[in-house]
Design an enzyme around this catalytic site. Structure first.
Site, short mmCIF file in Angstrom:
data_model
loop_
_atom_site.label_atom_id
_atom_site.label_comp_id
_atom_site.label_asym_id
_atom_site.label_seq_id
_atom_site.Cartn_x
_atom_site.Cartn_y
_atom_site.Cartn_z
N TYR A 99 53.31 6.06 6.09
CA TYR A 99 53.45 5.97 7.54
C TYR A 99 52.56 4.86 8.08
O TYR A 99 52.94 4.11 8.97
CB TYR A 99 53.11 7.31 8.20
N ASN A 127 64.95 10.68 12.36
CA ASN A 127 66.04 9.93 11.74
C ASN A 127 67.26 10.85 11.62
O ASN A 127 67.21 11.86 10.93
CB ASN A 127 65.60 9.45 10.35
N CYS A 135 64.42 8.10 4.89
CA CYS A 135 63.14 8.60 5.38
C CYS A 135 62.40 9.40 4.31
O CYS A 135 61.18 9.55 4.40
CB CYS A 135 63.34 9.42 6.65
N HIS A 136 63.10 9.86 3.29
CA HIS A 136 62.45 10.61 2.21
C HIS A 136 61.50 9.73 1.40
O HIS A 136 60.65 10.23 0.68
CB HIS A 136 63.49 11.26 1.28
N GLU A 162 65.65 9.44 -7.60
CA GLU A 162 65.54 7.98 -7.58
C GLU A 162 64.57 7.46 -8.64
O GLU A 162 64.36 6.25 -8.75
CB GLU A 162 65.12 7.51 -6.19
#
Length: 178
Positions: A99, A127, A135-136, A162
């Site tokens: 962030y 989002n 956003c993850h 991922e």
């Protein structure tokens, strides 16, 4: 008119929504979409874009890395939120950012000396197009996995999917959206 469809993902049901030929929402089971669709006339119907979005998601869950730009996106939000969501789209597949790093980018783009990481976190948390606007991939300072609307188990599953090395991350004992 807003059109919706469901997608059965490996992580549970996903609701997708489009209006005017652009995707306006994607919510994982358990996420609240009511505020995003409030006041809308909603009809569940198969549209070309919803078919494309399902195909995009199928490719994503099959381990491919479909480009975000393949889909027309129109998330609704303030200018500030739009800026943050565009930055989210630049986070590469399998990578994470914080962030604070996003706040520094927003500050640089807007010519400000600094920007609040909490303000950025608020935009990330609103989002409306989860997974596609990734956003993850945003984590807290020091590796905290706090702050995902779909819940931390979903955030962890997406990051693991991922191929993110999870050894540097932890689940905080206190925080939001645990």
């Amino acid at each position: 008119m807003t059109y919706t469809a469901h997608y059965a993902s490996p992580l549970g049901d996903i609701l997708i929504a489009e209006r005017g030929g652009a995707l306006i929402g994607l919510w994982i089971a358990g996420q609240d979409c009511a505020s995003d669709l409030r006041g809308e006339t909603v009809e569940e119907r198969e549209t070309p874009l919803l078919r494309e979005t399902r195909a995009w998601l199928s490719r994503y869950f099959a381990g491919e890395q479909p480009a975000i730009e393949e889909l027309p996106l129109a998330p609704r939000g303030s200018t500030f939120r739009q800026r943050v969501w565009k930055l989210l789209c630049r986070i590469p597949y399998g990578a994470t950012t914080t962030y604070g790093a996003l706040a520094r980018k927003v500050a640089a783009e807007t010519g400000k000396s600094r920007m609040s990481a909490q303000a950025v976190g608020g935009a990330v948390g609103h989002n409306p197009i989860s997974i596609i606007i990734p956003c993850h991939r945003v984590v807290g300072a020091g590796g905290s996995l706090t702050g995902y609307g779909g819940g931390l188990p979903m955030k962890i599953a997406l990051l693991e999917h991922e191929g993110v090395d999870m050894s540097a991350f932890f689940v905080p004992k206190h925080g939001t959206k645990l």
